[in-house]
Design an enzyme around this catalytic site. Structure first.
Site, PDB file in Angstrom:
ATOM      1  CE  LYS A 182      -3.824  -2.412   2.266  1.00 27.06           C
ATOM      2  NZ  LYS A 182      -4.703  -2.598   3.416  1.00 27.06           N
ATOM      3  CG  ASP A 216      -9.571   0.281   4.821  1.00 27.30           C
ATOM      4  OD1 ASP A 216      -9.302  -0.249   3.725  1.00 27.30           O
ATOM      5  OD2 ASP A 216      -8.845   0.212   5.822  1.00 27.30           O
ATOM      6  CD  GLN A 238      -3.619  -4.285   6.527  1.00 26.18           C
ATOM      7  OE1 GLN A 238      -3.789  -3.269   5.863  1.00 26.18           O
ATOM      8  NE2 GLN A 238      -3.934  -5.464   6.051  1.00 26.18           N
TER       9      GLN A 238
HETATM   10  N1  GUN Z   1      -7.072  -6.500   6.086  1.00 26.33           N
HETATM   11  C1  GUN Z   1      -7.398  -7.255   5.003  1.00 26.33           C
HETATM   12  N2  GUN Z   1      -7.933  -6.465   4.045  1.00 26.33           N
HETATM   13  C2  GUN Z   1      -7.930  -5.207   4.525  1.00 26.33           C
HETATM   14  C3  GUN Z   1      -8.345  -3.960   3.985  1.00 26.33           C
HETATM   15  O1  GUN Z   1      -8.844  -3.838   2.867  1.00 26.33           O
HETATM   16  N3  GUN Z   1      -8.169  -2.880   4.791  1.00 26.33           N
HETATM   17  C4  GUN Z   1      -7.645  -2.973   6.043  1.00 26.33           C
HETATM   18  N4  GUN Z   1      -7.524  -1.866   6.762  1.00 26.33           N
HETATM   19  N5  GUN Z   1      -7.253  -4.119   6.576  1.00 26.33           N
HETATM   20  C5  GUN Z   1      -7.391  -5.232   5.811  1.00 26.33           C
END
Ligand code: GUN
Length: 293
Positions: A53, A120, A97
């Site tokens: 990311k 998100d 996350q």
């Molecule tokens: N963990 C697995 N997928 C995601 C996501 O799309 N966003 C976040 N913040 N955590 C995750």
């Protein structure tokens, strides 16, 4: 039937190229998009996702603050960090996350993120906006899948879409996005009886359960589009999706690979959401300045 393997990496590269210009234009107006990515603890898979990311942000010239906190961080400490980022005008997106360590209540953390910075799309306000058909931020994985379908010329209108897995991150928002585009949606979960009867009716089949090679050729309707969201680490260290790709070859019309399918699109949509957040924040700022003038 010949099965096409959808190139998620290539599609993601194209989309990023398109958004690079929008990010640059914002930076030129003194509003360089900024994203904060927080991770608590040192789960290797989560750390790898977060690195991807941060790298994607850098690629598009975004500011990205990568904040790594120890597993023992208290909920209050994390909430205080989020409050600081909410108040920081240089940060337009805040992502925590998931999963978080067990001693931290993820709902409280998600609710602490300013909804206008919730790239998100997990905040209950944004979930509600999505559910009522007015999405502000669509969660990145389902949004990436919708864009992938669009770029592949697949229109969900009137199609049977079957989703395996009803998580808040993928399954539920995926169902809402497909519904909004006119699909007839079936959302399966671990209690579903006769799963194969459902999957065989799917024109679009989306597997997001985290069970390696769950979907086999016999469960797929000939000509269906099969989207594999699973990323499962096998005992031998190899990655496997939720779809047994080899066995659906010759049955499905299209399938996404793992890796190189949905994953790169997810990361790309995060950058897209961060740019959108910055565009909105900076437009609001300009309005305020106009009023004050
Ligand atoms: N963990 C697995 N997928 C995601 C996501 O799309 N966003 C976040 N913040 N955590 C995750």
């Amino acid at each position: 039937m010949e099965t096409k393997i959808i190139d998620g990496t290539g599609l993601a590269r194209q989309v990023r190229e398109e958004w690079r210009e929008r990010a640059r234009a914002l930076a030129g107006r003194g509003c360089r998009p900024g994203l904060a990515v927080l991770i608590v603890g040192d789960d290797p898979a989560s750390k790898a996702y977060v690195r991807n990311k941060v790298r994607a942000c850098a690629e598009l010239g975004l500011r990205s603050d990568h904040i790594e906190l120890p597993a023992a961080t208290s909920e209050d400490e994390l909430l205080a960090r989020i409050a600081g980022l909410n108040a920081d005008p240089g940060i337009h997106g805040v992502l925590v996350q998931l999963p978080l360590p067990k001693h931290i209540a993820s709902e409280r953390v998600i609710e602490a993120i300013a909804p206008e910075k919730d790239v998100d799309g997990f905040h209950p306000l944004n979930v509600g906006l999505l559910a009522t058909g007015h999405p502000r931020f669509a969660p990145c994985t389902p949004a990436g899948i919708m864009l992938m379908l669009e770029r592949e010329g697949i229109d969900p209108w009137g199609q049977n879409a079957v989703i395996l897995g009803a998580s808040n991150i993928v399954g539920k928002p995926m169902a809402l996005l497909l519904l909004q585009r006119g699909a007839t949606v079936t959302l399966c979960n671990s209690k579903t009886r006769d799963l194969a009867a459902h999957t065989r009716a799917a024109d679009i089949l989306i597997a997001a359960v985290g069970r390696p090679n769950l979907v086999t050729g016999g469960m797929v309707k000939p000509g269906a589009v099969v989207i594999d969201v699973g990323i499962n680490r096998l005992p031998d260290g190899k990655l496997a999706g939720d779809v047994d790709t080899r066995s659906v070859m010759g049955v499905a019309s299209r399938v996404t690979p793992v890796p190189g399918g949905v994953g790169p699109m997810t990361v790309t949509m995060l950058v897209v959401n961060a740019v959108l957040a910055a565009e909105r924040a900076c437009a609001d700022e300009a309005k305020t300045e106009d009023r004050e003038r």
